[in-house]
Each structure stands twice: as structure tokens, then as C-alpha cells.
Design a protein around this motif. Sequence first.
Motif, PDB file in Angstrom:
ATOM      1  N   LEU A 418      40.997  43.896  27.961  1.00  0.00           N
ATOM      2  CA  LEU A 418      41.342  44.474  29.257  1.00  0.00           C
ATOM      3  C   LEU A 418      40.330  44.154  30.341  1.00  0.00           C
ATOM      4  CD1 LEU A 418      42.510  48.003  28.007  1.00  0.00           C
ATOM      5  CD2 LEU A 418      43.941  46.025  28.573  1.00  0.00           C
ATOM      6  N   THR A 419      39.365  43.307  30.073  1.00  0.00           N
ATOM      7  CA  THR A 419      38.365  42.992  31.088  1.00  0.00           C
ATOM      8  C   THR A 419      38.995  42.249  32.268  1.00  0.00           C
ATOM      9  OG1 THR A 419      37.775  40.832  30.180  1.00  0.00           O
ATOM     10  CG2 THR A 419      36.584  42.748  29.302  1.00  0.00           C
ATOM     11  N   VAL A 420      38.330  42.334  33.403  1.00  0.00           N
ATOM     12  CA  VAL A 420      38.780  41.568  34.573  1.00  0.00           C
ATOM     13  C   VAL A 420      38.840  40.086  34.233  1.00  0.00           C
ATOM     14  CG1 VAL A 420      38.166  40.884  36.928  1.00  0.00           C
ATOM     15  CG2 VAL A 420      37.914  43.281  36.217  1.00  0.00           C
ATOM     16  N   GLU A 421      37.825  39.596  33.525  1.00  0.00           N
ATOM     17  CA  GLU A 421      37.776  38.185  33.155  1.00  0.00           C
ATOM     18  C   GLU A 421      38.991  37.786  32.321  1.00  0.00           C
ATOM     19  OE1 GLU A 421      34.179  35.515  31.505  1.00  0.00           O
ATOM     20  OE2 GLU A 421      34.865  37.050  30.083  1.00  0.00           O
ATOM     21  N   ALA A 422      39.321  38.582  31.304  1.00  0.00           N
ATOM     22  CA  ALA A 422      40.453  38.253  30.436  1.00  0.00           C
ATOM     23  C   ALA A 422      41.766  38.325  31.197  1.00  0.00           C
ATOM     24  CB  ALA A 422      40.476  39.206  29.244  1.00  0.00           C
ATOM     25  N   GLN A 423      41.908  39.295  32.076  1.00  0.00           N
ATOM     26  CA  GLN A 423      43.180  39.485  32.777  1.00  0.00           C
ATOM     27  C   GLN A 423      43.371  38.512  33.919  1.00  0.00           C
ATOM     28  OE1 GLN A 423      44.940  43.301  33.302  1.00  0.00           O
ATOM     29  NE2 GLN A 423      43.303  44.351  32.202  1.00  0.00           N
ATOM     30  N   THR A 424      42.291  38.028  34.498  1.00  0.00           N
ATOM     31  CA  THR A 424      42.415  37.066  35.593  1.00  0.00           C
ATOM     32  C   THR A 424      43.103  35.792  35.115  1.00  0.00           C
ATOM     33  OG1 THR A 424      40.486  37.948  36.753  1.00  0.00           O
ATOM     34  CG2 THR A 424      41.108  35.678  37.259  1.00  0.00           C
ATOM     35  N   ALA A 425      42.854  35.429  33.876  1.00  0.00           N
ATOM     36  CA  ALA A 425      43.430  34.198  33.336  1.00  0.00           C
ATOM     37  C   ALA A 425      44.823  34.402  32.753  1.00  0.00           C
ATOM     38  CB  ALA A 425      42.497  33.644  32.251  1.00  0.00           C
ATOM     39  N   ASP A 426      45.335  35.621  32.798  1.00  0.00           N
ATOM     40  CA  ASP A 426      46.613  35.940  32.167  1.00  0.00           C
ATOM     41  C   ASP A 426      47.647  36.269  33.248  1.00  0.00           C
ATOM     42  OD1 ASP A 426      48.747  36.892  30.745  1.00  0.00           O
ATOM     43  OD2 ASP A 426      47.655  38.534  29.761  1.00  0.00           O
ATOM     44  N   LEU A 427      48.634  35.419  33.404  1.00  0.00           N
ATOM     45  CA  LEU A 427      49.646  35.620  34.446  1.00  0.00           C
ATOM     46  C   LEU A 427      50.509  36.847  34.187  1.00  0.00           C
ATOM     47  CD1 LEU A 427      50.828  31.946  35.121  1.00  0.00           C
ATOM     48  CD2 LEU A 427      49.193  33.324  36.422  1.00  0.00           C
TER      49      LEU A 427
END
Length: 508
Positions: A418-427
Amino acid sequence: MSETWWRGAAIYQVYPRSFADGNGDGVGDLAGLRSRLPYLSDLGVNAVWITPWYPSPLADGGYDVADYRDIDPVFGTLAEAERFIAEAHARDIKVIIDVVPNHSSTASEWFKQALAAGPGSPERERFWFRDEPGEWRSIFGGPAWTQVPDGQWYLHLFAPEQPDLNWTNPEVHAEFHDVLRFWFDRGVDGIRIDSAALLAKPEGLTGRFEDLDEVHDVYRSWRRISDEYGGRVLIGEVWLPDQERFARYLRPDELHTAFNFDFLACPWDPARLRSVIERTLATHVPLGAPPTWVLSNHDVARVVTRYGRADTSWDHGDRRDGVPSDLGLGFRRARAAALLAMALPGGVYIYQGEELGLPEVDDIPGELRQDPIWTRSGHTVPGRDGCRVPLPWSGDEPPFGFGAGRPWLPQPEDWRKLTVEAQTADLGSMLTLYRTALRIRARLLGDGTLTWREHGPEVLAFTRDSGLTCVTNLSAAPVPLPPHEEILLTSGPLDEGLLPPDTTAWLM
């Protein structure tokens, strides 16, 4: 932005202890907040509301204010706060701060002076000192009266460290007038008023202590000050079940807007939600005041967890802490609710982490809990720490980029997804949904009106002034979309062209 920017704003709530840690001590601060301004800008919010950043013993997470004109050293300095305001403005982000007028802190100079001066002194008349305790109970549990060494008792509707101020005393009025000017002079764009309906107390300190008529004189005087500055907004935290009495706070010479807790507390039910929306609009429109739509905040179990429970309503008196939740279902409903809330006319509030789909953290060890509700209840009510856990920014393990030190509340290991980093790459992530929705909202939604479209008893559908139609399916089966030319956004994938249960679509 115009002077009425707040009418349709998307406002992001920052709980500074848990947002971002810039100095590595495990506690969020102004350095961390300033470093994350690009994130807030990219998210697409119009303003940030910061919960109390003042010097405080933190008996109630900063809502026990020792000095209203300074910054707690754990967060930084007044100069840093001024730089933050300037840097936020440079990114076209407004700044709203919390003011806590119902009570102060036992660590404040006023309260220290009151203790030193003794019974019958002018210093004690700034608070509610009496020779005998009354019968009121604290909102946090236990008695609302505490005895001091000379035998007198003082009133505190919250924790003992939060003595209530006496709003029959002109000194109290003058003090807060000066506090408002102090922060408006430093560029603050708005004031969120904590416990706004509690200030006035009945004669004799018995009976009802909420929403007394005298409180409105306070806000008329505050409105005159805010109007002097132009473009400044007063926002009330007003928990009232009576919509007619709630509306009195929104009269043209009082507050600009107030939190809509009816919407937050409403269960995920089509008839109940429509009723709340209609009642809210009926209350606000005649007054020319914009509604606000709130799904979560620092006092409420996180929406992903709430919406996954069998009972999806919210009640402070029955928090249902630890009640089982289907987080997959809650996540799906939270996505749908986010688009529903953002499509409604008026302003919308986003509590930090809502855009990441964070769930409530129910398993914080007792020895690490810090909410006074936990201690005041004899360790029977967990309190609000579960929605205040520091945000996960990046990496695969705690502290997930929050800062270099051990966070003040523990983060779950599975937040790596749920990190910002993980979610930024997930459309398909919650963060991507929020960023996309806020971009569309800035162009087509915000202030205005809506027209209901009938699409079955378990579907909420309405069209906004721009022509955007919002459709939320709260039924148990997929439903067809109404006629449209374009699908702008959906909270989840369609099912062979049909809108699945617990899903919202924005159409043109």
C-alpha cells in the motif's frame, strides 16, 4: 483561486505526527510535510487542513494546546510553519489550521496562573472553577471535574489535561480574536474549529452543554474578523443530529461551512445515503452555504475497515473496534464511495491515507497505544490510534519511507503493498483512482447543483451542472449504465458492459 475557493475545494487532512518524518525521530514534522508538498500537488488537492501543531503535552494528540501562537518543537519552529505556508501557496495549495476554543491545556500559562492565583481570582475566571464538582461526565469517560490542591474543582469535558475555557469572560473572546489575527497575518487561509458547538455552558453548569444559543455570538465575531482578510474560511466541527440547529451555524454572518458527519456516519445503503444527501442539500442550499462530504478523519475507524463490516454505519458511542471486516469488500466500497463523494456538489475532505486505501490497525499492542480514550476507559476501549498509524511511503518493510527512525505507532508489515511507491506504478491502485478523480473533479465538479436520475431503488444516479453523471450501484447484481457518450472513470472494472455491485461510474 477565487475568494470563494473553499466552496468546491478538495481538502486533504494532515495529521502531522503521522504524515512524514523529516528529522528521523519517528514522529512526523514540518520538515517531512514540506518535503511531501510535491506529492500533495500531484495528488490534486486544493488545500491542506493540519490538525494542531502547537506546543502541547500531547495528552490528546495536540488538542490540548499550551500556546496557540507557536509550533511544538517536535514539529519544528514558527519560522518553518511560515515557510510551509509560503511553499504551499507557491503550489496553489491553501492552508487550513485547527483552532481549539473549547478548552486549553493544564500546561498553558493561563492555567498555571489560575492555579497560582487561587480561588476567586480573575485568573480562575478564565476557566470553570467551582468549590464542588458537578455531575457532567467527560466525553472521554470518567468525571468531567478534577480537584486542584487548594480544594477547588475545574471542568474538563474531555481529558483532565484539557480545562474548559469560560466563554462568558471577555478575556477569552479577546484572546481568540488575537489568535485568529495572528495566523491570518501569517497567510493561513482557513480555520477549522474543534468542538465548535461546545463553547457556551448553561448557567449553573447543569443540563445540556452542547449547542447553546450563546455560541453563535462567538462565531459572528469571528466571521467579522475573517471577512476583514478576504478569502479566509471558517469551518466548524459540528456534530448535531438536528439539521435545523446545524443550519444555524451556516447563517451568512457565521461559519462558511461545517463538516457533514451525517454522510460519514451513514451506512452503505442506497435509501439512507440518498436521504442524507437530500437532507444535506436541503439544509445548505437555502443558506447559500456549500455542503461538505467527509468519509473519514483522525477520530474515526478507517473507511476500508468500516465498509467491510456487517454494520457499515459509524457511531462514536459504539466504535465496534476489532469487529471482523471483509477488507476486500471494504476496499471495493471505499473506491465507489470516494467517487460518489467527489461527485457531489460542494467541498470534499480526504483524510491522509484514504487515498492509499489504508485499513484500520486493530492490533496495536496496549503498551504502545497513546489515545487517552484507552487509558480513561481502563484499557477497555482501544481508541483512535488505529487510524493514526504513520503513512507508508516506500520500501518493503517498516518504516516504509516515513522517516529514518522507529515510527511512534507501529506499521503493519503487509502495508508494503500500500505504499505510495507501490501504488504509483499500479494503474489499478487506489492512489491512481484518487489522482485521476481529482483531476476530473477540478475540471467538471465541485460547487454547484445536482439533478437526480432514477435508475432503480438500489442505485444512486445524478447529473451535475457540467453534464457529468455519477452512478453508484449499491445492489447485489450488475446493472446497465444509463445512456452516455463516454465513460470518464469507474471505481472498478465493468462486467460485460454492466456496472457491478459496489461500483461507481462517471459518465458524460
